[in-house]
Design a protein around this motif. Structure first.
Motif, PDB file in Angstrom:
ATOM      1  N   ASN A 297     -16.792  33.609  44.096  1.00 59.58           N
ATOM      2  CA  ASN A 297     -16.057  32.411  43.686  1.00 59.58           C
ATOM      3  C   ASN A 297     -15.026  31.960  44.712  1.00 59.58           C
ATOM      4  O   ASN A 297     -15.015  30.804  45.142  1.00 59.58           O
TER       5      ASN A 297
ATOM      6  N   ARG B 200     -25.666  30.141  47.548  1.00 58.43           N
ATOM      7  CA  ARG B 200     -24.472  29.374  47.927  1.00 58.43           C
ATOM      8  C   ARG B 200     -24.584  28.826  49.342  1.00 58.43           C
ATOM      9  O   ARG B 200     -23.596  28.670  50.044  1.00 58.43           O
TER      10      ARG B 200
ATOM     11  N   GLN C 217     -18.248  30.160  46.844  1.00 57.80           N
ATOM     12  CA  GLN C 217     -18.319  28.938  46.049  1.00 57.80           C
ATOM     13  C   GLN C 217     -17.241  27.943  46.468  1.00 57.80           C
ATOM     14  O   GLN C 217     -17.481  26.729  46.516  1.00 57.80           O
TER      15      GLN C 217
END
Length: 644
Positions: free
Chosen positions: A22, A60, A26
């Motif tokens: 994250n 990703r 991300q």
């Protein structure tokens, strides 16, 4: 998808994975729509590999992982994600990617750069980055992810400090922390930042090393909190679902016995007896034919023994005899349940198939091949362990080791010291492996607080140690384990001692409830964890840097030794077994109270890791174990050899 581990709580590995996916990947994806290259230095590559797979990266839009240290091809249409350790060497290489030179007229990557560091980026290194204008104008994000450690298991980590031992022992009290101590504390701060923990700090009072580390860590943790106003921790005013954690610091000199012992649980045996490196092991695998008469072939196969292998996770803490029994039963059940399917595919009755026909047909079933391959892998490894166990005569050796470590025989009798010395000498004379002889003599010295001057020469003659091995043995003294017994240090005195009536020293460890006599010894750390769980750990032996809540510790001189509850191998076996089962009555849905983080400076062994799982199964306290690194007996001896 992040899973919930034991008792419904997210494990350390999953927390690290979530942070990397994250906050690094991300976050970069959200700010750049194209493909990206991930550039890492060797330490950050190890952190990344311990928690994230290639599929996670591809999802990703990371198409390539590059080594910062090596020469790399330019990808000027791609974004660049840097995940680096905050060191001058890595910053120098980063700037080289963006500084024009004779060999590189243009920047190596595209117009989007994302900079992430495993720990705190010092001001002087940040200033270096600011001087590079081609880089600075492309930076879309700069952050500290605080993951300067490696996850070993869901609740175990290490600092990847393989060469730190010689700089830690013996501790030299110079009045200021050493560079290695500073690195340890910096890395521990990143662990606590990742876990959102601002722990109470406790340490072994008899250890100058841990006393120094506790004070340095307290200062660095306070600095981290002061510099991160938005950071929160469990137990603060807005996060009261669980209390503040406790960090307990101890060092390897507190228990030199456990890493020397032969342990016969699966994980410990694999790491002690087989050639495993970084959880990776190679074994001979039989390739499966088509089932139509094609020959099976053997080939070398690399496997990883980690959290992704559910069979390994289930069996690693079990005694090797139980492991083989469980695997055998499962393979037998698979064969039996698949027999009817095989017969149906052949259009005949089950009884009409020969054993070889049935085996080949079973191997051709796709679902059989996948599951059976995993079971066969562990059956092979466990039998490999047992082959070495039998070849080296470890069963007889283990009885000597267990008697030395516990101060009692299997029958519960406390032998005299003369008997122990004779037993050890006989075992040394009959053992061919020099490293096993070294370990056994070291176990005698550590468990009995040295050997008598009159026994020294004959024991060394029986051990037949080389000069380097003799130095390893002598270096135990630098860990606080005397080679020669001091007057009054051993149990007996006076006439009894003069005429060989001196009793064997009892280590004070409780006896395990294991049904196996080769597993009677319990490591010191297990008793410490049990005392912490019950709020009985002595504040005299393990004080805190700052005052703790009254319920968090025991005042006075609470002992860390327990009264044995009886052994499952002796007369009270029935009572002991029933009592053992009652302690695991009903699994809790979650943990209660604050985390207990225990950190071993100088290495942690696998019996201590197993002990953590056992303690957590018996209560509702969450423990996380960590160390500078995890060690097997061979590595502990190698560490001792570095002390000069």
């Amino acid at each position: 998808m992040v899973k919930k581990s034991l008792k419904g709580q997210q494990g350390l590995r999953d927390i690290v994975q979530t942070r990397l996916l994250n906050d690094v990947l991300q976050n970069s994806c959200d700010k750049w729509s194209g493909w990206m290259v991930l550039i890492v230095d060797p330490p950050s590559l190890r952190v990344l590999s311990s928690a994230v797979g290639m599929y996670d990266l591809m999802e990703r839009r990371v198409t390539l992982v590059e080594d910062l240290v090596k020469e790399r091809a330019p990808f000027r249409d791609m974004g660049a994600i840097y995940l680096l350790t905050p060191t001058k060497q890595s910053i120098d290489r980063l700037l080289r990617d963006w500084t024009p030179s004779e060999n590189q007229k243009e920047p190596r990557y595209g117009n989007a750069v994302f900079l992430y560091f495993l720990g705190r980026l010092p001001d002087n290194l940040l200033a270096m980055i600011k001087t590079c204008k081609p880089l600075l104008k492309r930076v879309k994000a700069l952050g500290e992810v605080n993951i300067d450690f490696l996850t070993k298991e869901d609740r175990a980590f290490h600092l990847d400090m393989k060469k730190s031992f010689r700089y830690l022992f013996p501790h030299r009290n110079t009045g200021k922390p050493t560079p290695v101590e500073m690195v340890i504390c910096d890395k521990l701060v990143t662990l606590c930042a990742t876990l959102n923990e601002y722990p109470h700090i406790r340490f072994r009072s008899a250890s100058p090393l841990c006393t120094s580390l506790a004070n340095v860590f307290h200062r660095k943790m306070t600095e981290f909190i002061g510099g991160n106003e938005n950071w929160w921790y469990h137990g603060d005013a807005n996060h009261t679902s669980r209390g503040r954690s406790t960090l307990l610091l101890f060092d390897r000199s507190d228990d030199c016995l456990s890493p020397l012992m032969h342990e016969f649980t699966y994980q410990a045996m694999v790491n002690d007896l087989l050639p495993i490196e970084e959880d990776r092991i190679t074994y001979k695998s039989e390739t499966i034919g088509t089932g139509d008469g094609a020959e099976n072939k053997s080939m070398d196969k690399d496997v990883l023994l980690n959290e992704k292998d559910q069979v390994w996770v289930e069996l690693r803490g079990k005694h090797i005899a139980d492991v083989i029994q469980i695997l055998s039963n499962r393979i037998r059940e698979m064969v039996n349940s698949s027999t009817s399917q095989v017969a149906k595919s052949k259009g005949t009755d089950t009884k009409a198939l020969s054993l070889s026909q049935m085996a080949n047909a079973l191997k051709a079933l796709p679902e059989y091949r996948e599951v059976m391959d995993k079971l066969s892998q562990h059956m092979h490894l466990s039998h490999q362990c047992m082959d070495i166990f039998n070849k080296k005569g470890l069963l007889d050796l283990s009885e000597v080791e267990q008697t030395l470590a516990t101060g009692k025989t299997e029958e519960g009798r406390v032998p005299k010291l003369n008997e122990l010395v004779d037993m050890t000498e006989e075992q040394l004379q009959s053992t061919e492996d020099s490293q096993i002889r070294l370990r056994l003599l070291a176990i005698l010295i550590v468990s009995q607080k040295g050997i008598r001057p009159s026994d020294r020469d004959r024991l060394l003659a029986a051990a037949r140690l080389s000069p380097p091995e003799q130095r390893v043995l002598n270096n135990l003294e630098k860990m606080g384990c005397p080679m020669i017994q001091q007057p009054g240090q051993q149990g007996g005195k006076g006439f009894a001692s003069m005429f060989g009536g001196q009793k064997a020293a009892q280590s004070g460890r409780e006896e395990s409830e294991s049904e196996y006599s080769s597993a009677r010894y319990v490591c010191v750390l297990k008793t410490i964890m049990q005392d912490m769980m019950e709020g009985k750990l002595s504040m005299d032996d393990y004080p805190s840097v700052l005052p703790m809540p009254a319920e968090g510790a025991s005042s006075g001189t609470a002992t860390t030794c327990r009264v044995p509850t009886g052994s499952a191998r002796k007369g009270g076996a029935t009572t002991s077994r029933w009592a053992k089962k009652e302690t695991k009555a009903k699994p809790k849905s979650s943990f209660s109270g604050g985390r207990k983080i225990l950190f071993a400076v100088g290495g942690m062994c696998y019996s201590e890791l197993r002990a953590m799982h056992e303690v957590m199964e018996s209560g509702d306290t969450e423990f996380i174990l960590g160390s500078t690194r995890f060690i097997n007996p061979r590595q502990f001896l190698q560490d001792l050899s570095t002390l000069g």
